[in-house]
Design a protein around this motif. Sequence first.
Motif, PDB file in Angstrom:
ATOM      1  N   ALA A   1       0.820  -1.051   0.031  1.00 22.83           N
ATOM      2  CA  ALA A   1      -0.117  -0.088   0.014  1.00 22.83           C
ATOM      3  C   ALA A   1       0.896   1.130  -0.113  1.00 22.83           C
ATOM      4  N   ASN A   2       0.297   2.277  -0.589  1.00 21.99           N
ATOM      5  CA  ASN A   2       0.981   3.542  -0.604  1.00 21.99           C
ATOM      6  C   ASN A   2       1.146   3.950   0.859  1.00 21.99           C
ATOM      7  N   THR A   3       2.522   4.585   1.314  1.00 27.53           N
ATOM      8  CA  THR A   3       2.818   5.113   2.507  1.00 27.53           C
ATOM      9  C   THR A   3       3.102   6.500   2.444  1.00 27.53           C
ATOM     10  N   SER A   4       3.060   7.161   1.199  1.00 28.13           N
ATOM     11  CA  SER A   4       3.696   8.448   1.171  1.00 28.13           C
ATOM     12  C   SER A   4       2.931   9.511   1.720  1.00 28.13           C
ATOM     13  N   PRO A   5       3.435  10.490   2.539  1.00 28.54           N
ATOM     14  CA  PRO A   5       2.818  11.463   2.992  1.00 28.54           C
ATOM     15  C   PRO A   5       2.762  12.731   2.143  1.00 28.54           C
ATOM     16  N   GLU A   6       3.074  12.716   0.959  1.00 28.39           N
ATOM     17  CA  GLU A   6       2.921  13.815   0.109  1.00 28.39           C
ATOM     18  C   GLU A   6       1.492  14.091  -0.599  1.00 28.39           C
ATOM     19  N   GLY A   7       0.638  13.051  -0.387  1.00 30.92           N
ATOM     20  CA  GLY A   7      -0.725  13.375  -1.114  1.00 30.92           C
ATOM     21  C   GLY A   7      -0.730  13.296  -2.614  1.00 30.92           C
ATOM     22  N   LEU A   8       0.135  12.764  -3.093  1.00 33.45           N
ATOM     23  CA  LEU A   8       0.228  12.691  -4.707  1.00 33.45           C
ATOM     24  C   LEU A   8       0.144  11.573  -5.463  1.00 33.45           C
ATOM     25  N   ALA A   9      -0.456  10.593  -4.717  1.00 33.50           N
ATOM     26  CA  ALA A   9      -0.540   9.378  -5.628  1.00 33.50           C
ATOM     27  C   ALA A   9      -1.687   9.152  -6.286  1.00 33.50           C
ATOM     28  N   GLY A  10      -2.556  10.136  -6.690  1.00 30.29           N
ATOM     29  CA  GLY A  10      -3.603  10.301  -7.680  1.00 30.29           C
ATOM     30  C   GLY A  10      -4.395   9.148  -7.516  1.00 30.29           C
ATOM     31  N   GLY A  11      -4.761   8.849  -6.262  1.00 28.88           N
ATOM     32  CA  GLY A  11      -5.799   7.605  -5.971  1.00 28.88           C
ATOM     33  C   GLY A  11      -5.251   6.457  -6.020  1.00 28.88           C
ATOM     34  N   PHE A  12      -4.210   6.201  -6.609  1.00 34.68           N
ATOM     35  CA  PHE A  12      -3.447   5.051  -6.459  1.00 34.68           C
ATOM     36  C   PHE A  12      -3.267   4.552  -5.187  1.00 34.68           C
ATOM     37  N   GLU A  13      -3.444   3.368  -4.842  1.00 36.95           N
ATOM     38  CA  GLU A  13      -3.420   2.811  -3.623  1.00 36.95           C
ATOM     39  C   GLU A  13      -2.321   1.840  -3.298  1.00 36.95           C
ATOM     40  N   TRP A  14      -1.610   1.118  -4.261  1.00 36.03           N
ATOM     41  CA  TRP A  14      -1.125  -0.183  -4.011  1.00 36.03           C
ATOM     42  C   TRP A  14      -0.015  -0.163  -5.271  1.00 36.03           C
ATOM     43  N   ALA A  15       1.103  -0.684  -5.031  1.00 37.59           N
ATOM     44  CA  ALA A  15       2.239  -0.491  -6.209  1.00 37.59           C
ATOM     45  C   ALA A  15       2.834  -2.041  -6.159  1.00 37.59           C
ATOM     46  N   LEU A  16       3.211  -2.506  -7.420  1.00 38.31           N
ATOM     47  CA  LEU A  16       4.058  -3.755  -7.633  1.00 38.31           C
ATOM     48  C   LEU A  16       5.315  -3.062  -8.218  1.00 38.31           C
ATOM     49  N   ILE A  17       6.607  -3.088  -7.662  1.00 36.46           N
ATOM     50  CA  ILE A  17       7.613  -2.793  -8.367  1.00 36.46           C
ATOM     51  C   ILE A  17       8.565  -3.919  -8.727  1.00 36.46           C
ATOM     52  N   VAL A  18       8.993  -4.735  -9.745  1.00 38.16           N
ATOM     53  CA  VAL A  18       9.743  -5.797  -9.966  1.00 38.16           C
ATOM     54  C   VAL A  18      10.900  -5.257 -10.626  1.00 38.16           C
ATOM     55  N   SER A  19      12.166  -5.681 -10.392  1.00 39.50           N
ATOM     56  CA  SER A  19      13.574  -5.243 -10.689  1.00 39.50           C
ATOM     57  C   SER A  19      13.946  -6.448 -11.486  1.00 39.50           C
ATOM     58  N   PHE A  20      14.409  -6.215 -12.947  1.00 33.02           N
ATOM     59  CA  PHE A  20      14.901  -7.246 -13.760  1.00 33.02           C
ATOM     60  C   PHE A  20      16.145  -7.080 -14.120  1.00 33.02           C
ATOM     61  N   ALA A  21      17.048  -8.303 -14.364  1.00 30.64           N
ATOM     62  CA  ALA A  21      18.399  -8.270 -14.656  1.00 30.64           C
ATOM     63  C   ALA A  21      18.566  -7.433 -16.098  1.00 30.64           C
ATOM     64  N   SER A  22      17.661  -7.742 -16.920  1.00 29.21           N
ATOM     65  CA  SER A  22      17.424  -7.572 -18.129  1.00 29.21           C
ATOM     66  C   SER A  22      16.230  -7.142 -19.097  1.00 29.21           C
ATOM     67  N   SER A  23      16.205  -6.668 -20.024  1.00 25.67           N
ATOM     68  CA  SER A  23      14.890  -6.647 -20.772  1.00 25.67           C
ATOM     69  C   SER A  23      14.205  -7.844 -21.142  1.00 25.67           C
ATOM     70  N   ALA A  24      14.928  -8.795 -21.297  1.00 25.07           N
ATOM     71  CA  ALA A  24      14.761 -10.149 -21.928  1.00 25.07           C
ATOM     72  C   ALA A  24      13.895 -10.601 -20.624  1.00 25.07           C
ATOM     73  N   ALA A  25      14.640 -10.726 -19.461  1.00 25.36           N
ATOM     74  CA  ALA A  25      14.190 -11.051 -18.330  1.00 25.36           C
ATOM     75  C   ALA A  25      12.785 -10.714 -17.969  1.00 25.36           C
ATOM     76  N   ARG A  26      12.435  -9.390 -18.364  1.00 28.41           N
ATOM     77  CA  ARG A  26      11.230  -8.868 -18.264  1.00 28.41           C
ATOM     78  C   ARG A  26      10.159  -9.444 -19.092  1.00 28.41           C
ATOM     79  N   ASP A  27      10.640  -9.381 -20.474  1.00 22.57           N
ATOM     80  CA  ASP A  27       9.818 -10.078 -21.617  1.00 22.57           C
ATOM     81  C   ASP A  27       9.324 -11.515 -21.111  1.00 22.57           C
ATOM     82  N   ASP A  28      10.568 -12.281 -20.442  1.00 24.74           N
ATOM     83  CA  ASP A  28      10.124 -13.723 -20.444  1.00 24.74           C
ATOM     84  C   ASP A  28       9.308 -13.667 -19.039  1.00 24.74           C
TER      85      ASP A  28
END
Length: 102
Positions: free
Chosen positions: A47-74
């Motif tokens: 869930a969003n925990t930012s105190p800035e109030g700039l989330a635009g109504g978005f409540e939740w995030a998923l952030i995934v880091s990949f070793a390469s663009s090919a890994a993202r595509d897979d």
Amino acid sequence: MTTPSVVHVVLVRWKPDADAAALQELTELASAFPDTIQGVLAVHCGANTSPEGLAGGFEWALIVSFASSAARDDYLPHPAHQPVAQLISRFAEQVVVFDVDA
């Protein structure tokens, strides 16, 4: 830790019927990506925990880091990703997906 090549950001605004159990299942499934999908370096979600109030109504995030663009595509069609994508689709009112080359 390996420096990521691509960072995949998913922002979600939930429908009113998104319940805590579904969000817990989603978090558990996504958190397993580094162990189940080759090329996934790290996952952060919650869930969003930012105190800035700039989330635009978005409540939740998923952030995934990949070793390469090919890994993202897979990752996109990977069987471990599909239940996460399905849960988000089922309970999301709005989704934004944004990838950044790191």
